[in-house]
Design an enzyme around this catalytic site. Structure first.
Site, mmCIF file in Angstrom:
data_model
loop_
_atom_site.group_PDB
_atom_site.id
_atom_site.type_symbol
_atom_site.label_atom_id
_atom_site.label_comp_id
_atom_site.label_asym_id
_atom_site.label_seq_id
_atom_site.Cartn_x
_atom_site.Cartn_y
_atom_site.Cartn_z
ATOM 1 N N SER A 197 -2.687 -5.855 -6.089
ATOM 2 C CA SER A 197 -3.333 -4.886 -6.966
ATOM 3 C C SER A 197 -4.502 -5.533 -7.713
ATOM 4 O O SER A 197 -5.450 -6.017 -7.099
ATOM 5 C CB SER A 197 -2.306 -4.286 -7.926
ATOM 6 O OG SER A 197 -2.819 -3.150 -8.589
ATOM 7 N N GLU A 241 -1.107 5.685 -0.702
ATOM 8 C CA GLU A 241 -1.452 5.326 -2.085
ATOM 9 C C GLU A 241 -2.937 5.557 -2.342
ATOM 10 O O GLU A 241 -3.762 5.595 -1.419
ATOM 11 C CB GLU A 241 -1.067 3.881 -2.385
ATOM 12 C CG GLU A 241 -1.858 2.814 -1.636
ATOM 13 C CD GLU A 241 -1.591 1.425 -2.179
ATOM 14 O OE1 GLU A 241 -1.936 1.191 -3.358
ATOM 15 O OE2 GLU A 241 -1.034 0.588 -1.435
#
Length: 303
Positions: A148, A244
């Site tokens: 991330s 996502e």
């Protein structure tokens, strides 16, 4: 790939993300936020056979992960996720320990500075300092690995360091575009439990917060590597979920540098699904793929 029902680890991660999403829209005390953040790492199992050694590297707190069976001259510089506002070397130690153990290399998880006290470029400067320290050690290979926000730092480090680039880079659901321009930010909103759902995160405000204000450069490659010179990347391996919102953050990097970037897209998973390592067959498969890729690129003996 997809599975018909979530495993225990995947379900735990899904519930954590739903709670985080809900908390972002309501009143939450710093104590509750800290406790929730601390329990994030519990979705992974304890891998066993890995020693944890706290240290300080170039003035930055860090955690060595030392598998019992390893080579000592290869190090993974691991940069945790959390949107530059959460996560730590403690929340992510289990996931990175699984990767280190399967890879057969030592890992150094960096506890870089983050908000609310340290806007960009504090995290990037800490990553650069730790990398510089590692380059001064007697090491054969160094890989930068991040998830991330940590994926942004790992890729950004490879693009902007004044030193030779890491020998390899791995990004797990990397956040690479602070302009939030990817189409998946909209198309995958309904299937992303952390950032999307019925009440999506205000990611634009979050970016302004992290960068220190709306006038900051959202294309700074240290934190937004999609907008850097991707021809500078060393061999790079990215993993992302097809459902996502950050799908295009990874796909955009792979499309821009196809000669050096390998991309694996996993269907039906949540952001950084690898956090459920040891308790999710999909996460375990992803970790095994990362480890095999690292062993091949860094010439680590097979396990």
């Amino acid at each position: 790939m997809s599975i018909t029902a979530p495993s225990i680890g995947e379900q735990d991660l899904l519930e954590h993300y739903r709670a985080s999403n809900a908390a972002s829209h309501g009143s939450i005390t710093p104590e509750i936020a800290a406790d929730q953040d601390h329990r994030w790492g519990d979705v992974a199992s304890e891998p066993g056979g890995v020693d944890y050694i706290e240290t300080t590297v170039a003035g930055v707190p860090a955690l060595w992960l030392a598998p019992a069976r390893r080579v000592d001259d290869v190090v993974l510089l691991c940069l945790h996720g959390g949107g530059f506002i959460g996560g730590s070397m403690y929340t992510h130690r289990r996931m990175y320990a699984h990767i280190a153990k399967r890879s057969g290399a030592r890992a150094l998880v960096l506890n870089y500075r983050q908000m609310p006290d340290h806007p960009h470029p504090a995290a990037a400067l800490d990553a650069a300092a730790a990398y510089g320290w590692l380059r001064g050690q007697d090491l054969r290979s160094i890989a930068a690995v991040g998830d991330s926000a940590g994926g942004a730092l790992a890729l950004g480090l490879a693009l902007t360091s004044d030193l030779p680039a890491p020998d390899a880079v791995v990004g797990l659901s990397p956040w690479t575009d602070m302009t939030l321009s990817g189409a998946s930010m909209r198309t995958n909103r309904a299937t992303d439990a952390l950032f999307g759902g019925e009440h999506p995160f205000d990611l634009a405000s979050m970016v302004d917060y992290v960068l220190g204000g709306p006038d900051a450069d959202r294309r700074d490659p240290r934190i937004s590597p999609l907008h850097g010179d991707l021809d500078k990347l060393p061999p790079t391996y990215l993993q992302v979920s097809g459902t996502e919102m950050l799908l295009d953050d990874a796909a955009g990097v792979a499309e821009a540098a196809p000669d050096v970037v390998a991309l694996d897209v996993f269907d039906g998973q949540q952001h950084t699904f690898q956090m459920a390592a040891g308790r999710s067959p999909v996460a375990d498969d992803a970790v095994a793929r990362v480890a095999a890729w690292l062993r091949d690129r860094l010439d680590i003996p097979g396990r």
